[in-house]
Structure formats: structure tokens, C-alpha cells
Write an enzyme that holds these catalytic residues in place. Structure first.
Site, PDB file in Angstrom:
ATOM      1  NE  ARG A  66      -4.311  -1.281   0.084  1.00 16.14           N
ATOM      2  CZ  ARG A  66      -4.490  -2.296  -0.769  1.00 16.14           C
ATOM      3  NH1 ARG A  66      -3.555  -2.598  -1.658  1.00 16.14           N
ATOM      4  NH2 ARG A  66      -5.602  -2.998  -0.746  1.00 16.14           N
ATOM      5  CD  GLU A 121      -3.206   3.156  -5.441  1.00 18.37           C
ATOM      6  OE1 GLU A 121      -2.006   2.918  -5.222  1.00 18.37           O
ATOM      7  OE2 GLU A 121      -4.022   2.282  -5.766  1.00 18.37           O
ATOM      8  CG  HIS A 126      -3.210  -0.898  -6.996  1.00 24.61           C
ATOM      9  ND1 HIS A 126      -3.701  -0.231  -5.902  1.00 24.61           N
ATOM     10  CD2 HIS A 126      -3.160  -2.202  -6.624  1.00 24.61           C
ATOM     11  CE1 HIS A 126      -3.938  -1.085  -4.916  1.00 24.61           C
ATOM     12  NE2 HIS A 126      -3.618  -2.298  -5.345  1.00 24.61           N
TER      13      HIS A 126
END
Ligand code: DGY
Length: 321
Positions: free
Chosen positions: A240, A269, A287
Site C-alpha cells: 500500500r 493514488e 496498481h
């Protein structure tokens, strides 16, 4: 039929299965829910199916007439859900572990290889038409095989990463984990558990993060421990964004205090600190850890399994709160 609200588009096969068993409200436009829409979902569905782009903090739960009795998250990480607030409203929370471990470890390996072997830089040079041909000194990177890999967080994804790196690339493995790891688990890849993160950062040629996000691990990587890394070492993050103090990482990269970073996740993000765009020794992906057809479908079907168990009056296999 139970009412289910899904906060993002899901793979078609899973949406079809949801429709067959539930009264489903899909998010056809795939626009992330704002607070009001999330509160509507909690007030109007028996199950809300969120994911990492949703924020279910304590404020979201400050409403009357909550109908939802289960929040079945699509994804393994659930730091975006205030589980205490959910519990206070008697809502069960589940996640989707296991099914994404291989693919997330694959992306961590991808980043490790890309940043060490300068693959992003090389592709940019080639596509821009600036490649002038082979030469002994051209875009020389770092060897990966045989180097020491430090793994932070030795859960399922961390272990999958260790197996790939040790058995595929002959890498000695160091581990830092909140609790003691069972000797049998360490032995599977001849790993050694170190005392603390500082020790791991000091000794490793690559450090790969596989721990949970959330407040507990915010800024786990900071100026102090980045300074302990070897100048030849690389940092990989598929966990993360919030676990890294990004300003400190930027400084470490730009001053060559460390050799590079491979990042799949970012604080805030999809917004990025724009300075990273100019950083040649950072490889960045949007991601993509779990982004394969097989895994994204498996994640959805795992949510269905959890809901089925819950509505049958059983404890879901992946209950986290
Ligand atoms: C996960 O499962 O936590 C992935 O990062 C996507 O949310």
C-alpha cells in the site's frame, strides 16, 4: 432475494453469477462512490461489495437506518474500511485472500527485475528512437540472481515472493514479520527471520514490502531507515502507498542514496507526486498486483462464497471483522 450493491464494475462472469443469486445494483458507469452514494448503499442493501478505491471511514457510518449486515470486500487489503465502526453497527466484514497471492508476487518480481535491469528506461529509449545500438557500457544494470532479498510481511504474498526469488533466482531470503514465523514456513525457502526492519533494510540488496497498509504501518519506510539501505539496493512496494514516506523516498532516489524503486501502489493514488515522473530509477505500475483475468474472477467468486456463507447463517471463511 437479498439486495446487493457493488461499488465498481467487476469481471462479467462474476457479475452474471451475482445477478443469478441476488437483487444486484451494479455500478455500470464504474465511477467511484462518493460518501453520499456509499451511505445510500449501506442504507439500502443487505450486502455492500466495495474495493480498495472506496473509503469506508468512521464518518461514512455516522448515519441512521443502516440496512447492510455484511461488507464483502473485493481485495485482500481492507485498511480502507473502518472495521471498528462496522462492528459497532453489527456489520460483518470479509476480504479475498489467497487467490491473488501468486499474481501479486509476480508483479513484485516484475518490478524487481525491471528496476534492476533498467527495463523501463530501456523501453523508453527504444520507443523514443534514441537507441544507437549495442555497446558494452550501454544501460548497465544490477544482477538479480543470487542477491539478498528482504521481505517485509511474511503472509501469503510475501511467501509467494520468497518462493519465486529463492527457487527461481537463487536469492537468499531475509524476513521481517510482526510475529515469529514458523520454522517450517521459513525452511520452505531457507529464509532467515531478522529482529527488526532496520536490520533487514541494512542487509538486503532488494527490500520488498508485503505488509498491510493503514495507520499501523503508515510511513514504515522513512528517511531514517532509507538511510540504512545500501546505495546499491532497491525498494519494491506492491503493498500500500501509505507505508512509504514518499517525500523521503524521492530524496533517497534523487540523491542516489538507494539505487532504485519499483512501485505498484501510491499514497493518494491515482494521483502521484509529479516529481516521480522524472525519476529514471523509479519503475511505476498503476496498481496491477492482482490484475489478471484469472485472479480478478477468483476474487469475485471468493466474495460470492463469503456472502453465501454469511446469508446461510455461517461464519464466512474470510471474515476479518
Ligand atoms: C488488494 O487485494 O488488496 C489489492 O491491492 C486490490 O485491492
Amino acid at each position: 432475494m437479498k439486495k446487493v450493491i457493488v461499488t465498481r464494475r467487476w469481471p462479467k462472469a462474476v457479475e452474471d453469477e451475482l445477478k443469478a443469486h441476488y437483487n444486484v445494483e451494479l455500478n455500470e458507469a464504474d465511477i467511484p462512490f462518493d460518501t453520499a452514494r456509499m451511505q445510500y448503499a449501506l442504507q439500502n442493501a443487505d450486502a455492500v461489495l466495495p474495493t480498495v478505491t472506496d473509503k469506508l471511514d468512521a464518518d461514512v457510518f455516522k448515519i441512521d437506518n443502516i440496512q447492510a449486515s455484511v461488507i464483502a470486500n473485493y481485495g485482500v487489503g481492507f485498511a480502507h474500511i473502518d472495521t471498528d465502526a462496522a462492528k459497532a453497527h453489527n456489520i460483518t466484514v470479509t476480504n479475498t485472500p489467497d487467490v491473488l497471492s501468486d499474481c501479486t508476487a509476480d508483479v513484485a518480481m516484475t518490478l524487481m527485475l525491471m528496476v534492476a535491469r533498467r527495463a523501463g528506461e530501456g523501453e523508453r529509449e527504444l520507443r523514443s528512437g534514441n537507441w544507437t545500438g549495442w555497446r558494452p557500457t550501454h544501460m548497465v544494470g544490477s544482477k538479480v540472481t543470487g542477491k539478498t532479498l528482504g521481505i517485509v510481511g511474511f503472509g501469503r504474498i510475501g511467501q509467494a515472493m520468497a518462493m519465486r526469488a529463492h527457487h527461481g533466482f537463487g536469492m537468499p531470503i531475509l524476513v521481517q514479520n510482526r510475529s515469529m514465523v514458523a520454522p517450517k514456513v521459513l525452511a520452505a525457502c531457507n529464509a532467515v527471520q531478522v529482529e527488526n526492519l532496520d536490520e533487514l533494510m541494512r542487509q538486503s540488496d532488494f527490500v520488498s514490502f508485503h505488509c498491510p497498509g493503514g495507520d499501523a504501518n503508515a510511513n514504515l519506510v522513512n528517511a531514517k531507515n532509507l538511510a540504512l539501505m545500501k546505495p546499491s539496493a532497491f525498494l519494491i512496494n506492491t503493498a500500500r502507498g501509505e507505508i512509504i514516506d514518499e517525500a523521503a523516498l524521492f530524496d533517497a532516489l534523487s540523491s542516489k542514496q538507494i539505487a532504485g524503486a519499483g512501485l505498484d501502489v501510491f499514497r493518494g493514488e491515482p494521483a502521484l507526486d509529479p516529481r516521480f515522473m522524472e525519476m529514471p530509477n523509479a519503475v511505476m505500475l498503476p496498481h496491477l498486483g492482482s490484475a489478471t483475468v484469472e485472479t480478478r474472477e477468483a476474487m469475485g467468486f471468493r466474495v460470492l462464497e463469503n456472502m453465501e456463507a454469511f446469508f446461510a447463517g455461517n461464519t464466512p471463511g474470510d471474515k476479518v471483522a
